[in-house]
Write a protein that holds these residues in place. Sequence first.
Motif, PDB file in Angstrom:
ATOM      1  N   SER A   1      44.433  38.216  41.575  1.00 61.15           N
ATOM      2  CA  SER A   1      45.294  38.787  42.614  1.00 61.15           C
ATOM      3  C   SER A   1      46.750  38.800  42.150  1.00 61.15           C
ATOM      4  O   SER A   1      47.473  39.778  42.371  1.00 61.15           O
ATOM      5  N   ALA A   2      47.173  37.718  41.512  1.00 56.82           N
ATOM      6  CA  ALA A   2      48.541  37.655  40.995  1.00 56.82           C
ATOM      7  C   ALA A   2      48.745  38.687  39.889  1.00 56.82           C
ATOM      8  O   ALA A   2      49.803  39.321  39.809  1.00 56.82           O
ATOM      9  N   SER A   3      47.730  38.861  39.043  1.00 53.67           N
ATOM     10  CA  SER A   3      47.825  39.836  37.959  1.00 53.67           C
ATOM     11  C   SER A   3      47.928  41.258  38.501  1.00 53.67           C
ATOM     12  O   SER A   3      48.719  42.074  38.000  1.00 53.67           O
ATOM     13  N   MET A   4      47.158  41.568  39.542  1.00 53.63           N
ATOM     14  CA  MET A   4      47.214  42.900  40.139  1.00 53.63           C
ATOM     15  C   MET A   4      48.564  43.140  40.802  1.00 53.63           C
ATOM     16  O   MET A   4      49.149  44.233  40.674  1.00 53.63           O
ATOM     17  N   ALA A   5      49.084  42.134  41.498  1.00 50.90           N
ATOM     18  CA  ALA A   5      50.388  42.275  42.141  1.00 50.90           C
ATOM     19  C   ALA A   5      51.489  42.424  41.092  1.00 50.90           C
ATOM     20  O   ALA A   5      52.417  43.231  41.263  1.00 50.90           O
ATOM     21  N   ALA A   6      51.369  41.671  40.002  1.00 52.15           N
ATOM     22  CA  ALA A   6      52.370  41.753  38.935  1.00 52.15           C
ATOM     23  C   ALA A   6      52.370  43.126  38.279  1.00 52.15           C
ATOM     24  O   ALA A   6      53.434  43.692  37.979  1.00 52.15           O
ATOM     25  N   GLY A   7      51.165  43.671  38.073  1.00 47.40           N
ATOM     26  CA  GLY A   7      51.087  44.993  37.452  1.00 47.40           C
ATOM     27  C   GLY A   7      51.588  46.097  38.355  1.00 47.40           C
ATOM     28  O   GLY A   7      52.220  47.054  37.892  1.00 47.40           O
ATOM     29  N   ALA A   8      51.321  45.973  39.645  1.00 49.77           N
ATOM     30  CA  ALA A   8      51.716  47.023  40.588  1.00 49.77           C
ATOM     31  C   ALA A   8      53.217  47.022  40.857  1.00 49.77           C
ATOM     32  O   ALA A   8      53.831  48.085  41.024  1.00 49.77           O
ATOM     33  N   THR A   9      53.807  45.846  40.895  1.00 47.05           N
ATOM     34  CA  THR A   9      55.234  45.742  41.238  1.00 47.05           C
ATOM     35  C   THR A   9      56.131  45.622  40.014  1.00 47.05           C
ATOM     36  O   THR A   9      57.351  45.713  40.135  1.00 47.05           O
TER      37      THR A   9
ATOM     38  N   GLN B   1      47.221  39.416  49.966  1.00 45.78           N
ATOM     39  CA  GLN B   1      46.202  39.498  48.916  1.00 45.78           C
ATOM     40  C   GLN B   1      46.198  38.226  48.072  1.00 45.78           C
ATOM     41  O   GLN B   1      45.138  37.725  47.690  1.00 45.78           O
ATOM     42  N   LEU B   2      47.389  37.699  47.808  1.00 44.25           N
ATOM     43  CA  LEU B   2      47.503  36.466  47.033  1.00 44.25           C
ATOM     44  C   LEU B   2      46.901  35.286  47.804  1.00 44.25           C
ATOM     45  O   LEU B   2      46.202  34.452  47.224  1.00 44.25           O
ATOM     46  N   MET B   3      47.156  35.222  49.099  1.00 46.91           N
ATOM     47  CA  MET B   3      46.606  34.145  49.918  1.00 46.91           C
ATOM     48  C   MET B   3      45.078  34.259  50.008  1.00 46.91           C
ATOM     49  O   MET B   3      44.370  33.245  49.973  1.00 46.91           O
ATOM     50  N   TYR B   4      44.590  35.488  50.113  1.00 51.29           N
ATOM     51  CA  TYR B   4      43.140  35.683  50.134  1.00 51.29           C
ATOM     52  C   TYR B   4      42.530  35.237  48.808  1.00 51.29           C
ATOM     53  O   TYR B   4      41.454  34.616  48.780  1.00 51.29           O
ATOM     54  N   GLY B   5      43.225  35.540  47.712  1.00 49.05           N
ATOM     55  CA  GLY B   5      42.757  35.094  46.404  1.00 49.05           C
ATOM     56  C   GLY B   5      42.694  33.581  46.313  1.00 49.05           C
ATOM     57  O   GLY B   5      41.786  33.021  45.694  1.00 49.05           O
ATOM     58  N   ALA B   6      43.649  32.916  46.951  1.00 52.03           N
ATOM     59  CA  ALA B   6      43.642  31.448  46.965  1.00 52.03           C
ATOM     60  C   ALA B   6      42.425  30.918  47.720  1.00 52.03           C
ATOM     61  O   ALA B   6      41.816  29.921  47.322  1.00 52.03           O
ATOM     62  N   LEU B   7      42.048  31.589  48.822  1.00 48.44           N
ATOM     63  CA  LEU B   7      40.861  31.174  49.566  1.00 48.44           C
ATOM     64  C   LEU B   7      39.591  31.365  48.741  1.00 48.44           C
ATOM     65  O   LEU B   7      38.687  30.523  48.771  1.00 48.44           O
TER      66      LEU B   7
END
Length: 224
Positions: free
Chosen positions: A177-185, A10-16
């Motif tokens: 994407s980073a914010s969503m990953a940070a909140g979930a984990t 998801q983070l890599m997709y966000g980078a694209l």
Amino acid sequence: MVAPMGYLPQLMYGALITLGVALSAVLFGAAFGLLGAMAKLSASRPLRAVAEAYTIVVRGTPDLIIILIVFFGGTIALTRLFGRTVEVSEFGAGVASLAFVFGAYATEIFRGAIRAVPVGQIEAARALSLPAPILFLRIVLPQAWRVALPAFGNQSIILLKQTSLISVVGLEELMRSASMAAGATREPFKWYLAAACLYLVMTGLSTILLRLAERRANLGYERR
């Protein structure tokens, strides 16, 4: 529940998505900037006034506010225009707002670069009765581009980092994407650090490409 490392794609997709927004905004912003520069250098006072107002207002307004105005204001404007609810996409709003901002800075960059072209060459081209479009494309633009490239490249890298602001309208670019990953984990440091590293990679590669472009543009010119 997604495993912690499951957010990496998801983070890599966000980078694209970030790269897509940045490239699109640079292309459209360059067009805005070129038109703005030509307006500022024109003999028409109304055109000069419009271009001057554009650069003053945009450069004096925070980018985040412009993004929000384009996103929400664009939806209102399109809804009234078509008589039904039309929502502006997050990607479209991001590209439009960043291109609009980038264009204001590019206007000044191109204006200064065009004025740096030797007047004698322009007068010689006019003496040969070259049409104005040919004069601009064959004489002015190549030389102005060489002068403008360093500042244009620097502003492009700034724009790449400014794409993080689009996260406020819901576009799942790198920052969101980073914010969503940070909140979930519940591991914000790790994911924001990963996002910072990706931004660093993208800006680093952009810097290398821009330096290569500058080197190519300066072929045949002596360094003083």
